[in-house]
Design an enzyme around this catalytic site. Structure first.
Site, PDB file in Angstrom:
ATOM      1  N   GLY A  37       0.903  -1.225   0.117  1.00 39.56           N
ATOM      2  CA  GLY A  37       0.146   0.132  -0.077  1.00 39.56           C
ATOM      3  C   GLY A  37       0.991   1.167   0.176  1.00 39.56           C
ATOM      4  N   THR A  38       1.914   1.209   0.662  1.00 37.43           N
ATOM      5  CA  THR A  38       2.732   2.355   0.849  1.00 37.43           C
ATOM      6  C   THR A  38       3.388   2.709  -0.524  1.00 37.43           C
ATOM      7  OG1 THR A  38       3.430   1.709   3.081  1.00 37.43           O
ATOM      8  CG2 THR A  38       5.118   3.149   1.869  1.00 37.43           C
ATOM      9  N   ASN A  83      -7.520   4.012   9.212  1.00 38.28           N
ATOM     10  CA  ASN A  83      -7.106   2.585   9.878  1.00 38.28           C
ATOM     11  C   ASN A  83      -7.438   2.553  11.371  1.00 38.28           C
ATOM     12  OD1 ASN A  83      -5.163   4.604   8.930  1.00 38.28           O
ATOM     13  ND2 ASN A  83      -3.790   3.367  10.571  1.00 38.28           N
ATOM     14  N   GLN A  87      -8.007   0.251   3.716  1.00 36.94           N
ATOM     15  CA  GLN A  87      -8.775  -0.296   4.571  1.00 36.94           C
ATOM     16  C   GLN A  87     -10.300  -0.771   4.058  1.00 36.94           C
ATOM     17  OE1 GLN A  87      -7.937  -1.545   7.601  1.00 36.94           O
ATOM     18  NE2 GLN A  87      -5.741  -0.698   7.711  1.00 36.94           N
ATOM     19  N   SER A 139      -3.725  -2.774  -0.606  1.00 35.30           N
ATOM     20  CA  SER A 139      -2.794  -3.458   0.028  1.00 35.30           C
ATOM     21  C   SER A 139      -3.213  -4.988   0.240  1.00 35.30           C
ATOM     22  CB  SER A 139      -2.179  -3.110   1.320  1.00 35.30           C
ATOM     23  OG  SER A 139      -1.285  -3.791   2.017  1.00 35.30           O
ATOM     24  N   GLY A 140      -2.522  -5.922  -0.295  1.00 35.00           N
ATOM     25  CA  GLY A 140      -3.087  -7.305  -0.015  1.00 35.00           C
ATOM     26  C   GLY A 140      -3.287  -7.781   1.316  1.00 35.00           C
ATOM     27  N   THR A 184      10.609  -7.520 -12.114  1.00 36.80           N
ATOM     28  CA  THR A 184       9.840  -8.809 -12.282  1.00 36.80           C
ATOM     29  C   THR A 184       8.709  -8.947 -11.373  1.00 36.80           C
ATOM     30  OG1 THR A 184      11.916  -9.527 -13.251  1.00 36.80           O
ATOM     31  CG2 THR A 184      10.186 -11.376 -12.301  1.00 36.80           C
ATOM     32  N   CYS A 189       3.341   5.133  21.022  1.00 40.19           N
ATOM     33  CA  CYS A 189       4.541   4.820  21.684  1.00 40.19           C
ATOM     34  C   CYS A 189       5.399   3.791  21.191  1.00 40.19           C
ATOM     35  CB  CYS A 189       4.010   4.402  23.123  1.00 40.19           C
ATOM     36  SG  CYS A 189       3.027   5.543  24.161  1.00 40.19           S
TER      37      CYS A 189
HETATM   38  N1  PLP Z   1      -2.706   2.971   4.332  1.00 34.93           N
HETATM   39  C1  PLP Z   1      -3.489   2.688   5.300  1.00 34.93           C
HETATM   40  C2  PLP Z   1      -4.640   3.095   5.504  1.00 34.93           C
HETATM   41  C3  PLP Z   1      -2.981   1.362   5.995  1.00 34.93           C
HETATM   42  O1  PLP Z   1      -3.892   1.139   7.039  1.00 34.93           O
HETATM   43  C4  PLP Z   1      -1.653   0.892   5.686  1.00 34.93           C
HETATM   44  C5  PLP Z   1      -1.188  -0.030   6.716  1.00 34.93           C
HETATM   45  O2  PLP Z   1      -1.474  -0.362   7.737  1.00 34.93           O
HETATM   46  C6  PLP Z   1      -1.046   1.551   4.811  1.00 34.93           C
HETATM   47  C7  PLP Z   1      -1.534   2.433   3.905  1.00 34.93           C
HETATM   48  C8  PLP Z   1       0.144   0.961   4.372  1.00 34.93           C
HETATM   49  O3  PLP Z   1       0.086  -0.316   3.634  1.00 34.93           O
HETATM   50  P1  PLP Z   1       1.438  -1.512   3.643  1.00 34.93           P
HETATM   51  O4  PLP Z   1       1.488  -2.063   4.956  1.00 34.93           O
HETATM   52  O5  PLP Z   1       0.956  -2.443   2.570  1.00 34.93           O
HETATM   53  O6  PLP Z   1       2.525  -0.794   3.172  1.00 34.93           O
END
Ligand code: PLP
Length: 403
Positions: free
Chosen positions: A71-72, A150, A178, A198-199, A236, A324
Site C-alpha cells: 500500500g505504501t 485505519n 482499509q 494492500s493485499g 519482475t 508509543c
Molecule cells: N494506508 C493505510 C490506511 C493503512 O492502514 C496501511 C497499513 O496499515 C497502509 C496504507 C500501508 O500499507 P502497506 O503496509 O501495505 O504498505
C-alpha cells in the site's frame, strides 16, 4: 494458548484458499511471465486472471490495475508520479489523519518546496467538504484523502470529494487500503482517479499491493526499468503474491455481505458490551459512517500499552492508538486531530475484526476486558485524580506536526 486475533486492520490471516492458489507458483510454475517460452507464458496467463479478479472487485478495467509491492508504494507512486507529471503544479491537499504512508511523504515534500494543505477533522474524524472546496485551486496537483481511517474506521465521503476535486481540475487519489474487501467499490461509476490497496489487509500475503490508475490519468512511474505492468512499474512481478491477491479479491467479493452482517454484528456486540460495562469509556470515530469491522474505544485514565500487554497475556491481540511504539509518548496523531482529550487518547484500543472471528472469541473478549481495565485503574495515578479538572486541560498538542 488460543489466540483471539482482533487486529485485522494491522494485517490479516492469509486465507487458506489463497495460499493453495499460490502454492504451485513457488517450486513448480516458477517461470518468468515475461519469458518467450510457454513455461513462463502460463504464469503470464495466471497474472492476467489475477488482474481480472482484482479489477472485478473494484469495478475497474484490467488495464487500470498496476501491481506494486504494498500500500505504501501505491500511495507513493500516486503522489510522486502525479507531481512529476504536473511539474508546474506545486500544491498538494491531504488530511491530518492520513496513514504515515501519505502523511510522512507529504511532510517530506514540504521540505522539497511543495505546499501542502492538511485538512482538519471534526470530533468524529470527518473532513469538511466545504473546506476542501476552498483549498483546492488550479495550482493543486493532487488531493490525497484516505477512504477509511485505519485507526477509527471513519469513512470519508470520497465520491463527493472526488467530484469537487475534478471540478477544480486536480487529481484525486484515495488510500483505500482499509476499504477494499470491506465495502463495495465500483470505480466504473466514480470520479476517483487513483486508488491504493494492500493485499495483506484482505487475506492475501504481505508485500503485495496495487494501484488503480484510471485510463487517461497522467502519472509517471515510480520504478523505472523493465517493461512490466505496461511500463508503469518496473521489476519482475511477485507472481505468487499477485496470484494470491487475485484469489483474495475473488473471495472478498463472495464474503462482502458477511462483512456487513455477521462481522458487523460481532463488532457491534463487542463495542456495546464494553461501552456499557466499563465506566468512563468512549467510542472514537463516526457512529455510523464507519468500517463494519472497526471499534476504537478509549478507556479513560489507563495506558493503552498496559491494556495491550495484559490482553496479550490472555491471547487477545488488539492495537493501541498511541504512537508509543514509534518511540514517542504522544498519543496517535489521528485521535489528537479529532480533539480526543489526553486522558482518553492514551487509553485507546482498536479492535478490528475479520470474517475469521467467531462469536465465542467476542464473548471471551467481552468477559476479559472489564477486569483488565479495573485492575489497571487500581494502580493508575490518573484514575485516582479522574475528577480533577486540571487533567482535562493538559496540553498535548505539542508535536502535532510529527506523525
Ligand atoms: N494506508 C493505510 C490506511 C493503512 O492502514 C496501511 C497499513 O496499515 C497502509 C496504507 C500501508 O500499507 P502497506 O503496509 O501495505 O504498505
Amino acid at each position: 494458548m488460543k489466540i483471539v486475533y482482533l487486529d485485522n486492520n494491522a494485517t490479516t490471516r492469509v486465507d487458506p484458499e489463497v495460499f493453495e492458489e499460490m502454492r504451485p507458483y513457488f517450486c513448480e510454475l516458477y517461470g518468468n511471465p515475461s519469458s518467450m517460452h510457454t513455461f513462463g507464458g502460463q504464469v503470464a496467463r495466471k497474472l492476467d486472471e489475477a488482474r481480472g479478479r482484482l479489477a472485478a472487485l473494484l469495478g475497474a478495467d484490467e488495464t487500470e490495475i498496476v501491481f506494486t509491492s504494498c500500500g505504501t508504494e501505491s500511495d507513493s507512486t500516486a503522489i510522486r508520479g502525479t507531481l512529476e507529471a504536473y511539474p508546474e503544479k506545486r500544491h498538494i491537499v491531504t488530511s491530518r489523519v492520513e496513514h504515515p504512508a501519505v502523511l510522512s511523504l507529504c511532510r517530506h515534500l514540504v521540505k522539497q518546496g511543495y505546499e501542502v494543505t492538511e485538512l482538519g477533522v471534526d470530533r468524529q474524524g470527518m473532513i469538511d467538504l466545504d473546506e476542501l472546496r476552498e483549498v483546492v485551486t488550479d495550482r493543486t496537483a493532487i488531493v490525497s484523502l484516505m477512504w477509511a481511517n485505519n485507526e477509527t474506521g471513519t469513512i470519508f465521503p470520497i465520491e463527493e470529494a472526488a467530484r469537487i476535486v475534478k471540478e477544480r481540475g486536480a487529481v484525486l487519489h484515495t488510500d483505500a487500503v482499509q476499504v477494499v474487501g470491506k465495502l463495495p467499490i465500483n470505480l466504473a461509476d466514480s470520479a476517483i482517479d487513483m486508488l491504493a490497496l494492500s493485499g495483506h489487509k484482505l487475506h492475501a500475503p504481505k508485500g503485495i499491493g496495487a494501484l488503480f490508475v484510471r485510463r487517461g490519468t497522467r502519472v509517471r512511474p515510480f520504478l523505472l526499468g523493465g517493461h512490466q505492468e505496461r511500463g508503469r512499474r518496473a521489476g519482475t512481478e511477485n507472481t505468487p503474491s499477485i496470484i494470491g491477491l487475485g484469489k483474495a479479491a475473488e473471495l472478498a467479493a463472495e464474503h462482502m455481505e458477511e462483512e456487513q452482517t455477521r462481522v458487523q454484528r460481532l463488532r457491534d456486540r463487542l463495542e456495546r458490551a464494553l461501552l456499557e460495562t466499563v465506566p468512563r469509556t468512549r467510542l472514537n470515530g463516526h457512529p455510523t459512517e464507519r468500517l463494519p469491522n472497526t471499534a476504537n474505544i478509549s478507556f479513560e485514565f489507563v495506558e493503552g500499552e498496559a491494556i495491550l500487554l495484559m490482553l496479550s497475556d490472555l491471547g487477545i491481540c488488539a492495537s493501541s492508538g498511541s504512537a508509543c511504539t514509534s518511540g514517542s509518548l504522544q498519543p496517535s496523531h489521528v485521535l489528537r486531530a479529532m480533539g480526543v482529550p489526553f486522558t482518553a487518547a492514551h487509553g485507546s484500543i482498536r479492535f478490528s475484526l475479520s470474517r475469521f472471528n467467531t462469536a465465542e472469541e467476542i464473548d471471551f473478549t467481552i468477559a476479559k476486558v472489564p477486569a483488565v481495565i479495573e485492575r489497571l485503574r487500581e494502580i493508575s495515578p490518573f484514575w485516582k485524580r479522574r475528577d480533577d479538572p486540571a487533567l482535562a486541560t493538559v496540553d498535548y498538542s505539542v508535536g502535532l506536526d510529527n506523525t
